[in-house]
Write an enzyme that holds these catalytic residues in place. Sequence first.
Site, PDB file in Angstrom:
ATOM      1  N   LYS A  96       1.228  -1.387  -0.010  1.00 37.05           N
ATOM      2  CA  LYS A  96      -0.118   0.190   0.134  1.00 37.05           C
ATOM      3  C   LYS A  96       1.171   1.090   0.074  1.00 37.05           C
ATOM      4  CE  LYS A  96      -3.554  -2.759   2.375  1.00 37.05           C
ATOM      5  NZ  LYS A  96      -5.108  -2.754   3.880  1.00 37.05           N
ATOM      6  N   TYR A 123     -12.583  -2.825  -2.175  1.00 33.20           N
ATOM      7  CA  TYR A 123     -13.210  -2.442  -0.575  1.00 33.20           C
ATOM      8  C   TYR A 123     -14.487  -2.416  -0.824  1.00 33.20           C
ATOM      9  CZ  TYR A 123      -7.940  -1.966   1.613  1.00 33.20           C
ATOM     10  OH  TYR A 123      -6.950  -2.232   1.573  1.00 33.20           O
ATOM     11  N   ASN A 136      -1.868  -0.662   7.061  1.00 34.86           N
ATOM     12  CA  ASN A 136      -1.363  -2.225   7.460  1.00 34.86           C
ATOM     13  C   ASN A 136      -0.107  -2.125   6.699  1.00 34.86           C
ATOM     14  OD1 ASN A 136      -2.990  -2.837   5.759  1.00 34.86           O
ATOM     15  ND2 ASN A 136      -4.169  -3.815   7.453  1.00 34.86           N
ATOM     16  N   HIS A 159      -1.647  -5.493   1.471  1.00 37.05           N
ATOM     17  CA  HIS A 159      -2.876  -6.270   1.843  1.00 37.05           C
ATOM     18  C   HIS A 159      -2.111  -7.534   1.202  1.00 37.05           C
ATOM     19  CE1 HIS A 159      -7.376  -7.943   0.242  1.00 37.05           C
ATOM     20  NE2 HIS A 159      -6.094  -8.645  -0.590  1.00 37.05           N
ATOM     21  N   GLU A 182      -9.852 -10.654  -6.571  1.00 35.37           N
ATOM     22  CA  GLU A 182      -9.499  -9.681  -6.340  1.00 35.37           C
ATOM     23  C   GLU A 182      -7.640  -9.698  -7.638  1.00 35.37           C
ATOM     24  OE1 GLU A 182      -9.289  -9.269  -1.615  1.00 35.37           O
ATOM     25  OE2 GLU A 182      -7.407  -9.964  -2.643  1.00 35.37           O
TER      26      GLU A 182
END
Length: 168
Positions: free
Chosen positions: A11, A51, A123, A126, A137
């Site tokens: 990310k 998401y 975080n 992913h 995905e």
Amino acid sequence: MAIEQTLIVVKPDGLIKSLTGNVISRLAEAKLTIMGAKVMRVSRELAEKHYEHLKDKPFFEELIMYIMGEVHKTRRVLALVYQGDNAITKIRDVVGDTNPEMANPVSIRGAYGRITTTGVFENVVHASSSPEDAEKEIKLWFQPDEIIEDLYPVKEVTLKNVKKLVWA
Ligand code: DAT
Ligand code: MG
């Protein structure tokens, strides 16, 4: 033996903190095969589809801004596809718990993640959480010709009047 595929996304916080090398080294512990990799910009459409399962959460809009790179002013992520025996569980183990404060400190999220003052889990990565999610995905983030093998059935289509850039 269950050969699985999984989507990993480093990310924008991972990119701005120059953690891509560390993340890839840690992912190598899972001893899987890398099938695709690209640096890319995340559109709002992609972010919202990715998401979708969280669209009713209070943090949804912030999550979208985060994955798009609006929060870190770096509109880039590194998207990766890995394949191998039990890939999903192995990668999730190395990646750690969703909440970086709860994650094992030796996991990627435990080592490099944080919770912002507004409560967003930054975080770093992913990782797909089930084979169904992985398929959805990977098809969302990658085109067949961006992956070294056809992981899912493909079809040939003939496109007319499609503009495309080539080297001049
Ligand atoms: P994961 O990324 O571990 O698969 P998820 O799919 O439930 O977790 O959520 C996607 C992302 O949304 C997650 O990486 C960080 C953010 N998130 C999830 N739950 C959250 C919460 N309770 N507070 C803040 N951010 C959250
Ligand atoms: Mg998830």
